[in-house]
Design a protein around this motif. Structure first.
Motif, PDB file in Angstrom:
ATOM      1  N   GLU A 173       0.833  -1.214   0.000  1.00  0.00           N
ATOM      2  CA  GLU A 173       0.000   0.000   0.000  1.00  0.00           C
ATOM      3  C   GLU A 173       0.863   1.257   0.000  1.00  0.00           C
ATOM      4  N   THR A 174       1.906   1.243   0.830  1.00  0.00           N
ATOM      5  CA  THR A 174       2.793   2.397   0.921  1.00  0.00           C
ATOM      6  C   THR A 174       3.499   2.642  -0.416  1.00  0.00           C
ATOM      7  N   PHE A 175       3.955   1.549  -1.006  1.00  0.00           N
ATOM      8  CA  PHE A 175       4.663   1.599  -2.290  1.00  0.00           C
ATOM      9  C   PHE A 175       3.782   2.208  -3.384  1.00  0.00           C
ATOM     10  N   VAL A 176       2.584   1.649  -3.548  1.00  0.00           N
ATOM     11  CA  VAL A 176       1.706   2.078  -4.647  1.00  0.00           C
ATOM     12  C   VAL A 176       1.311   3.540  -4.478  1.00  0.00           C
ATOM     13  N   LYS A 177       0.969   3.904  -3.260  1.00  0.00           N
ATOM     14  CA  LYS A 177       0.550   5.286  -2.999  1.00  0.00           C
ATOM     15  C   LYS A 177       1.661   6.266  -3.386  1.00  0.00           C
ATOM     16  N   ARG A 178       2.868   5.937  -2.953  1.00  0.00           N
ATOM     17  CA  ARG A 178       3.999   6.828  -3.196  1.00  0.00           C
ATOM     18  C   ARG A 178       4.362   6.909  -4.681  1.00  0.00           C
ATOM     19  N   ILE A 179       4.397   5.753  -5.339  1.00  0.00           N
ATOM     20  CA  ILE A 179       4.771   5.705  -6.758  1.00  0.00           C
ATOM     21  C   ILE A 179       3.741   6.464  -7.609  1.00  0.00           C
ATOM     22  N   ARG A 180       2.463   6.347  -7.227  1.00  0.00           N
ATOM     23  CA  ARG A 180       1.406   7.070  -7.954  1.00  0.00           C
ATOM     24  C   ARG A 180       1.529   8.567  -7.722  1.00  0.00           C
ATOM     25  N   THR A 181       1.807   8.958  -6.479  1.00  0.00           N
ATOM     26  CA  THR A 181       1.984  10.384  -6.160  1.00  0.00           C
ATOM     27  C   THR A 181       3.110  10.982  -6.993  1.00  0.00           C
ATOM     28  N   GLU A 182       4.162  10.196  -7.155  1.00  0.00           N
ATOM     29  CA  GLU A 182       5.347  10.696  -7.882  1.00  0.00           C
ATOM     30  C   GLU A 182       5.187  10.510  -9.392  1.00  0.00           C
ATOM     31  N   ASN A 183       4.068   9.853  -9.766  1.00  0.00           N
ATOM     32  CA  ASN A 183       3.794   9.658 -11.184  1.00  0.00           C
ATOM     33  C   ASN A 183       4.872   8.826 -11.899  1.00  0.00           C
ATOM     34  N   LEU A 184       5.274   7.741 -11.246  1.00  0.00           N
ATOM     35  CA  LEU A 184       6.312   6.868 -11.808  1.00  0.00           C
ATOM     36  C   LEU A 184       5.684   5.566 -12.301  1.00  0.00           C
ATOM     37  N   LYS A 185       6.460   4.781 -13.043  1.00  0.00           N
ATOM     38  CA  LYS A 185       5.956   3.496 -13.565  1.00  0.00           C
ATOM     39  C   LYS A 185       6.194   2.369 -12.561  1.00  0.00           C
ATOM     40  N   PHE A 186       5.271   1.419 -12.482  1.00  0.00           N
ATOM     41  CA  PHE A 186       5.525   0.275 -11.600  1.00  0.00           C
ATOM     42  C   PHE A 186       4.744  -0.964 -12.013  1.00  0.00           C
ATOM     43  N   LYS A 187       5.291  -2.117 -11.613  1.00  0.00           N
ATOM     44  CA  LYS A 187       4.546  -3.375 -11.594  1.00  0.00           C
ATOM     45  C   LYS A 187       4.739  -3.985 -10.214  1.00  0.00           C
ATOM     46  N   HIS A 188       3.727  -4.688  -9.728  1.00  0.00           N
ATOM     47  CA  HIS A 188       3.809  -5.302  -8.399  1.00  0.00           C
ATOM     48  C   HIS A 188       3.315  -6.742  -8.465  1.00  0.00           C
ATOM     49  N   TYR A 189       4.033  -7.646  -7.802  1.00  0.00           N
ATOM     50  CA  TYR A 189       3.640  -9.053  -7.760  1.00  0.00           C
ATOM     51  C   TYR A 189       3.702  -9.561  -6.321  1.00  0.00           C
ATOM     52  N   PHE A 190       2.641 -10.216  -5.856  1.00  0.00           N
ATOM     53  CA  PHE A 190       2.729 -10.971  -4.601  1.00  0.00           C
ATOM     54  C   PHE A 190       3.261 -12.360  -4.934  1.00  0.00           C
ATOM     55  N   THR A 191       4.265 -12.828  -4.199  1.00  0.00           N
ATOM     56  CA  THR A 191       4.758 -14.196  -4.415  1.00  0.00           C
ATOM     57  C   THR A 191       4.844 -14.876  -3.044  1.00  0.00           C
ATOM     58  N   GLU A 192       6.025 -15.359  -2.692  1.00  0.00           N
ATOM     59  CA  GLU A 192       6.258 -15.918  -1.358  1.00  0.00           C
ATOM     60  C   GLU A 192       7.586 -15.397  -0.840  1.00  0.00           C
ATOM     61  N   PHE A 193       7.747 -15.408   0.472  1.00  0.00           N
ATOM     62  CA  PHE A 193       8.977 -14.894   1.088  1.00  0.00           C
ATOM     63  C   PHE A 193      10.116 -15.913   0.987  1.00  0.00           C
ATOM     64  N   SER A 194      10.493 -16.305  -0.220  1.00  0.00           N
ATOM     65  CA  SER A 194      11.543 -17.317  -0.342  1.00  0.00           C
ATOM     66  C   SER A 194      12.485 -17.037  -1.511  1.00  0.00           C
ATOM     67  N   TYR A 195      13.662 -17.609  -1.436  1.00  0.00           N
ATOM     68  CA  TYR A 195      14.650 -17.541  -2.513  1.00  0.00           C
ATOM     69  C   TYR A 195      14.028 -18.035  -3.819  1.00  0.00           C
ATOM     70  N   GLU A 196      13.356 -19.171  -3.748  1.00  0.00           N
ATOM     71  CA  GLU A 196      12.813 -19.812  -4.941  1.00  0.00           C
ATOM     72  C   GLU A 196      11.783 -18.904  -5.637  1.00  0.00           C
ATOM     73  N   ALA A 197      10.952 -18.239  -4.840  1.00  0.00           N
ATOM     74  CA  ALA A 197       9.938 -17.350  -5.409  1.00  0.00           C
ATOM     75  C   ALA A 197      10.601 -16.210  -6.177  1.00  0.00           C
ATOM     76  N   GLY A 198      11.657 -15.641  -5.603  1.00  0.00           N
ATOM     77  CA  GLY A 198      12.366 -14.543  -6.269  1.00  0.00           C
ATOM     78  C   GLY A 198      13.036 -15.019  -7.549  1.00  0.00           C
ATOM     79  N   TYR A 199      13.653 -16.179  -7.452  1.00  0.00           N
ATOM     80  CA  TYR A 199      14.374 -16.735  -8.603  1.00  0.00           C
ATOM     81  C   TYR A 199      13.413 -16.983  -9.755  1.00  0.00           C
ATOM     82  N   SER A 200      12.275 -17.624  -9.465  1.00  0.00           N
ATOM     83  CA  SER A 200      11.391 -18.020 -10.561  1.00  0.00           C
ATOM     84  C   SER A 200      10.676 -16.792 -11.144  1.00  0.00           C
ATOM     85  N   LYS A 201      10.348 -15.816 -10.292  1.00  0.00           N
ATOM     86  CA  LYS A 201       9.701 -14.598 -10.820  1.00  0.00           C
ATOM     87  C   LYS A 201      10.680 -13.821 -11.711  1.00  0.00           C
ATOM     88  N   ALA A 202      11.916 -13.695 -11.288  1.00  0.00           N
ATOM     89  CA  ALA A 202      12.899 -12.925 -12.062  1.00  0.00           C
ATOM     90  C   ALA A 202      13.217 -13.619 -13.386  1.00  0.00           C
TER      91      ALA A 202
END
Lengths: 331, 331
Positions: free
Chosen positions: A198-227
């Protein structure tokens, strides 16, 4: 061993149960002779009167339950160490339970811990509402929430200021000219992941910047496979925790990209290893040991019936700038 | 909450204590009407009869103590996870205690756990003799030693074949032409450190190669500070565990050396992070999760009085070759 009851002490000492009880609890005068008999029996049976006496005196078991997602995540191992150090010094023990953030498992564990007569509970659970936990708290179970607050349950907690943590990170990244953001976040149901989102999206929108957001899992594997699946690189990839960031960096390097030359990457937590990662990780430090210690301290205060000035403790995160982020050239 | 006794159930149900006991234990016939009264009281008081009944039936508390050096070392966190997963499925809980390899602390913890009536103990302690532990085992305390055997105490254990692990590593390094060895080992009193030291020295002497050996501590900081002080580089630095190796590599890099170009470095354990370290670490894998699981399994067998074919379990380590070691050019 260790299966003796007060009855056995009485038998061994050749005195009545109430005499043993009086000696242990100092609840009424006992002759020196009887006292010595009881103490000798306790000694011989391998009883440790200080703990036993405490237990009998207060109706306490001296055990605290701790339900958390996974002890192999160093974030939790460091929290547990802080809690256990504090509890041990105060004469309490910690029963450790891994839940894998599975609510069914959390409920099962809660039932088991209550059946074991724990004096209180440290709880780092899913963010979903938990009717059994709510009911138990209403019936007097002493709980401190750690790193998570659960909606609809009014209880004590120790958290960090996730909003501040995210804003410190964004202040820095935006200041360094990053304009295009990807945020690979942790589990959707998790309190901290939601606040940071919520904090991220609000701030990025206020600053008028580009973003994508993904919920995954708090693990090495989740980061690896998403990237691995990312088609275009942004200026910076924010990660929900340091483990996700490690996975993201390894996947990017396998794809032939360099961090931070081609893309900046940030973590969250600052687990002890992140300063030794190559590149050393820019991240948001959470005072893990302190979180565990404070939560244990707060829980014992509640158990002892002390009046609390604050029922919640909010600890402050810190921005740690290392070498996984850079200044954008054409900012 | 959670402070009820069988007496309270009896009071709430309006029946005698022996009726409650009969219902819980199925030890004698009870009328359907009385049974329902008792079950209702249990329900309302928040009792969970399955666990309670088990506890009453066997005189067990359903709790297992685990004394270990430090849960923030991922080696132990992974062992604990293996043990806790197994125990949880069998209806037992784990009381976790950090000892920092301090024997005074171990003795204090042992006293506390016995006063809590644990059903059994998993113990990863110093290697020094421990008279209190010996006495408690002789009096019937159920113990499984994990990763360590203590001299003079004849008890069950789960360890890895440290001798084999060291020889696998030396086969590989000697085969690659390394002739000059430094071994930065862990704590002198530790069983595994001692076995690896003896195996190392015997082999290096047989092969007529050069070596230096140092006992330090099983930590990043110990490796870092020892490597900072090294005056000459050998062909390879063997480390007592992966954390020591991380510290050694960071110190060498700060001094301007490259691993493995200037010197090979090896670890021991293969904690999950070592494959992501830069350079990825050549090390000896210990099946940590399996060690915890096997130890818990063995302990429950002992508690249940099963006949054991083997009182010790020796698991096999594996050599993991990654990028922190090289072939010597002028071998």
């Amino acid at each position: 061993m260790g299966k003796h009851s007060i009855k056995e002490v009485a038998k061994k000492a050749g005195v009545s149960i109430s005499t043993v009880s009086r000696v242990l609890n100092n609840s009424a005068p006992v002759s020196e002779k009887l006292r010595r008999k009881v103490e000798k029996a306790i000694e011989e049976l391998g009883y440790y009167p200080s703990h036993l006496a405490k237990s009998l005196r207060k109706g306490e078991t001296g055990t605290i339950g701790f339900i958390l997602p996974d002890i192999t995540n160093p974030f939790f191992a460091n929290i547990v160490r802080g809690a256990e150090d504090y509890l041990r010094n105060e004469g309490y023990n910690l029963i450790l339970c891994n839940s894998d953030q599975n609510q069914m498992q959390e409920i099962e564990l809660l039932k088991v811990l209550i059946s074991k007569n724990i004096d209180g509970l440290l709880f780092t659970g899913t963010g979903s509402s938990n009717p059994l936990l709510l009911e138990k708290i209403q019936h007097g179970l002493k709980v401190v929430f750690l790193d998570r607050i659960i909606q609809g349950i009014n209880s004590s907690y120790v958290i960090i200021d996730n909003k501040k943590g995210m804003n410190l990170l964004l202040d820095y990244l935006i200041g360094k000219g990053h304009k295009n953001f990807v945020f690979i976040n942790g589990n959707k149901e998790t309190f901290s992941a939601r606040i940071r989102y919520e904090t991220f999206v609000k701030r990025i929108r206020t600053e008028n910047l580009k973003f994508k957001h993904y919920f995954t899992e708090f693990s090495y594997e989740a980061g690896y496979s998403k990237a691995k699946k990312l088609k275009e690189l942004p200026d910076v990839i924010l990660c929900g925790n340091d483990l996700i960031a490690y996975g993201v960096i390894d996947a990017l390097e396998e794809k032939g990209y360099k961090v931070p030359e081609d893309v900046s990457v940030t973590g969250f937590d600052d687990i002890p290893f992140s300063k030794h990662f190559k590149p050393p990780l820019t991240t948001v430090y959470q005072p893990m040991y302190e979180m565990g210690k404070k939560a244990a301290e707060l829980l014992l205060k509640i158990i002892k019936g002390e009046k609390l000035i604050n029922k919640g403790v909010i600890l402050s995160p810190q921005l740690i700038i290392r070498e996984s982020t850079k200044e954008m050239v054409n900012k």
